[in-house]
Enzyme design. Structure first.
Site, PDB file in Angstrom:
ATOM      1  N   ARG A  90      11.184  23.341  -6.979  1.00 43.72           N
ATOM      2  CA  ARG A  90      10.598  24.446  -6.224  1.00 43.72           C
ATOM      3  C   ARG A  90       9.450  25.073  -7.010  1.00 43.72           C
ATOM      4  NH1 ARG A  90      11.920  28.933  -2.704  1.00 43.72           N
ATOM      5  NH2 ARG A  90      11.698  30.589  -4.217  1.00 43.72           N
TER       6      ARG A  90
ATOM      7  N   VAL B 159       1.351  25.039  11.399  1.00 46.27           N
ATOM      8  CA  VAL B 159       1.433  26.505  11.493  1.00 46.27           C
ATOM      9  C   VAL B 159       0.074  27.111  11.848  1.00 46.27           C
ATOM     10  CG1 VAL B 159       1.856  28.614  10.163  1.00 46.27           C
ATOM     11  CG2 VAL B 159       3.444  26.667   9.974  1.00 46.27           C
TER      12      VAL B 159
ATOM     13  N   VAL C 269       0.725  22.515   0.411  1.00 49.80           N
ATOM     14  CA  VAL C 269       1.167  21.130   0.227  1.00 49.80           C
ATOM     15  C   VAL C 269       2.676  21.070   0.444  1.00 49.80           C
ATOM     16  CG1 VAL C 269      -0.703  20.457  -1.313  1.00 49.80           C
ATOM     17  CG2 VAL C 269       1.325  21.562  -2.262  1.00 49.80           C
TER      18      VAL C 269
ATOM     19  N   SER D  69       3.551  37.104   6.329  1.00 47.68           N
ATOM     20  CA  SER D  69       4.316  37.162   7.591  1.00 47.68           C
ATOM     21  C   SER D  69       5.781  37.510   7.331  1.00 47.68           C
ATOM     22  CB  SER D  69       4.216  35.837   8.345  1.00 47.68           C
ATOM     23  OG  SER D  69       4.569  34.756   7.516  1.00 47.68           O
TER      24      SER D  69
ATOM     25  N   ASP E 243      12.257  36.176  11.315  1.00 46.17           N
ATOM     26  CA  ASP E 243      13.703  36.387  11.167  1.00 46.17           C
ATOM     27  C   ASP E 243      14.130  37.603  11.991  1.00 46.17           C
ATOM     28  OD1 ASP E 243      13.958  34.575   8.453  1.00 46.17           O
ATOM     29  OD2 ASP E 243      12.164  35.804   8.514  1.00 46.17           O
ATOM     30  N   THR E 244      13.293  38.636  11.959  1.00 42.43           N
ATOM     31  CA  THR E 244      13.563  39.840  12.760  1.00 42.43           C
ATOM     32  C   THR E 244      13.566  39.488  14.251  1.00 42.43           C
ATOM     33  OG1 THR E 244      12.790  41.445  11.132  1.00 42.43           O
ATOM     34  CG2 THR E 244      12.513  42.055  13.445  1.00 42.43           C
TER      35      THR E 244
ATOM     36  N   ASN F  44       4.477  28.989   2.748  1.00 38.88           N
ATOM     37  CA  ASN F  44       5.771  29.259   2.106  1.00 38.88           C
ATOM     38  C   ASN F  44       5.791  28.784   0.652  1.00 38.88           C
ATOM     39  OD1 ASN F  44       7.508  30.627   3.889  1.00 38.88           O
ATOM     40  ND2 ASN F  44       7.594  28.799   5.185  1.00 38.88           N
TER      41      ASN F  44
ATOM     42  N   ALA G 131       0.690  32.876   5.378  1.00 39.26           N
ATOM     43  CA  ALA G 131       1.766  32.193   6.101  1.00 39.26           C
ATOM     44  C   ALA G 131       2.392  31.067   5.283  1.00 39.26           C
ATOM     45  CB  ALA G 131       1.221  31.626   7.420  1.00 39.26           C
TER      46      ALA G 131
ATOM     47  N   TYR H 140     -16.079  27.030   5.005  1.00 42.15           N
ATOM     48  CA  TYR H 140     -15.850  28.409   4.545  1.00 42.15           C
ATOM     49  C   TYR H 140     -16.999  29.332   4.939  1.00 42.15           C
ATOM     50  CZ  TYR H 140     -11.731  26.927   2.025  1.00 42.15           C
ATOM     51  OH  TYR H 140     -10.491  26.448   1.724  1.00 42.15           O
TER      52      TYR H 140
ATOM     53  N   ARG I  72      14.268  36.584  15.556  1.00 45.27           N
ATOM     54  CA  ARG I  72      15.481  35.800  15.831  1.00 45.27           C
ATOM     55  C   ARG I  72      16.692  36.720  15.914  1.00 45.27           C
ATOM     56  NH1 ARG I  72      13.599  31.523  11.242  1.00 45.27           N
ATOM     57  NH2 ARG I  72      12.524  30.026  12.573  1.00 45.27           N
TER      58      ARG I  72
ATOM     59  N   GLN J  72       6.601  19.564  -0.280  1.00 43.26           N
ATOM     60  CA  GLN J  72       7.400  19.198  -1.452  1.00 43.26           C
ATOM     61  C   GLN J  72       7.474  17.676  -1.586  1.00 43.26           C
ATOM     62  OE1 GLN J  72      10.770  21.684  -1.531  1.00 43.26           O
ATOM     63  NE2 GLN J  72      11.111  21.391  -3.710  1.00 43.26           N
TER      64      GLN J  72
END
Ligand code: ADP
Length: 310
Positions: free
Chosen positions: A85, A11, A77, A140, A145-146, A117, A115, A62, A148, A79
């Protein structure tokens, strides 16, 4: 304008590529705990630059994020098998505990663009950890989704997605809400436009579009492992609005004092974006079913954010 990216994985690197291709940033600095990866991504992307723009793309530490206008946080990281979750959330919160402090130590006035998740919860985490005003910690959210939703509507109606005005609200995830009732094509109500061009929005058409938006990521992940080009372009789109103070209306996630009766929750609604970050929040008019779906989405996000150990 200098942009930092922490997390040079799929990403983060897709965002760097989109920024460089569009010449939105004068300089992009990639930071990753895997320094070799950051270097390799920066090299690869910088070799594309001579064909299109003058953006400098480099890897750094940095310290090299001083003077950034925006820093994308795409570090995280994956899953582990058998991991819940919530455990994953806890580990990603630990990543942010480290990263947010490092970024703000060198660039205290930056805007954070989240960004990682689950993006709404991570936006909440970053807001709490940073102490920055909520309008400067932007997730984000449902920007993709918008996109798409607009793309599938445009395809059905035979018009460009840019001429479709429709938003996906709430969570970037399973509980998201497609706001059909206030969607427009040009200046016409969506239903009216669809009828005029002889492409009515039947129940079947709506169900197919809903499925296409809601399950897009699952389908892509099944085919290629992860999604990144779309979100990379979405992140670049948000940064363009900030860099040029464009005051675009985009669906993004920030911690919001109150939405549909739920307080202090990070979720997406349309918001005006400019140089100072989020300038204002817009609450669309929804029908009864959409409003109750948004309450459900907000409740899920609020409970999730409250459960993260900080
Ligand atoms: P995505 O598909 O979401 O981009 P990746 O696994 O490709 O996921 O990228 C996540 C990146 O985040 C990896 O390159 C990883 O090295 C980086 N990362 C993880 N933890 C940290 C951390 N504490 N500091 C900096 N980078 C990190």
């Amino acid at each position: 304008m200098k942009v930092g990216i922490v997390g040079a994985g799929m990403v983060g690197s897709a965002a760097a590529y989109a920024l460089a291709m569009q010449g939105i940033a004068s300089e992009v600095v990639l930071v990753d705990k895997d320094a070799d990866l950051a270097l390799a991504q920066a090299e690869d992307i910088s070799h594309a630059v001579p064909f299109v723009s003058a953006t400098t793309v480099r890897a750094g530490s940095y310290r090299d994020l001083d003077g950034t206008f925006v820093v994308i946080l795409a570090a995280g990281v994956n899953q582990k098998p058998g991991e819940t979750r919530l455990e994953l959330l806890g580990r990603n919160a630990a990543v942010f505990r480290e990263v947010v402090g490092e970024v703000l130590a060198v660039s205290p006035d930056t805007i954070l663009l989240i960004a990682t998740n689950p993006v709404d919860v991570m936006t909440h985490v970053a807001t709490r950890l940073s102490g920055l005003p909520a309008r400067r910690v932007i997730g984000s959210g449902t920007i993709l989704d918008t996109a798409r939703f607009r793309s599938l509507l445009g395809r059905h109606l035979g018009i460009a997605p840019q001429s479709v005005h429709a938003y996906v609200l709430g969570e970037h995830g399973d509980s998201e809400v497609l706001a059909w009732s206030n969607a427009r094509a040009g200046s016409l109500a969506l239903v009216s436009f669809a009828d005029q061009v002889g492409k009515p929005l039947t129940e079947e058409v709506r169900a197919a579009i809903d499925d296409g938006v809601r399950n897009a990521a699952y389908k892509i992940i099944k085919g290629k492992g992860s999604t990144y080009y779309g979100i990379g372009a979405g992140l670049a789109r948000i940064i363009r609005a900030i860099a040029l103070d464009q005051r675009d209306i985009l669906s993004v996630s920030i911690v919001t004092p109150e939405v549909v009766g739920i307080t202090e929750v990070a979720l997406s609604i349309p918001r005006v974006i400019g140089a100072a970050g989020v300038l204002s929040d817009l609450m669309p008019e929804l029908d009864v079913a959409e409003a109750s779906a948004l309450v459900r989405s907000a409740t899920i996000l609020k409970e999730s954010a409250d459960s993260v150990p900080l």
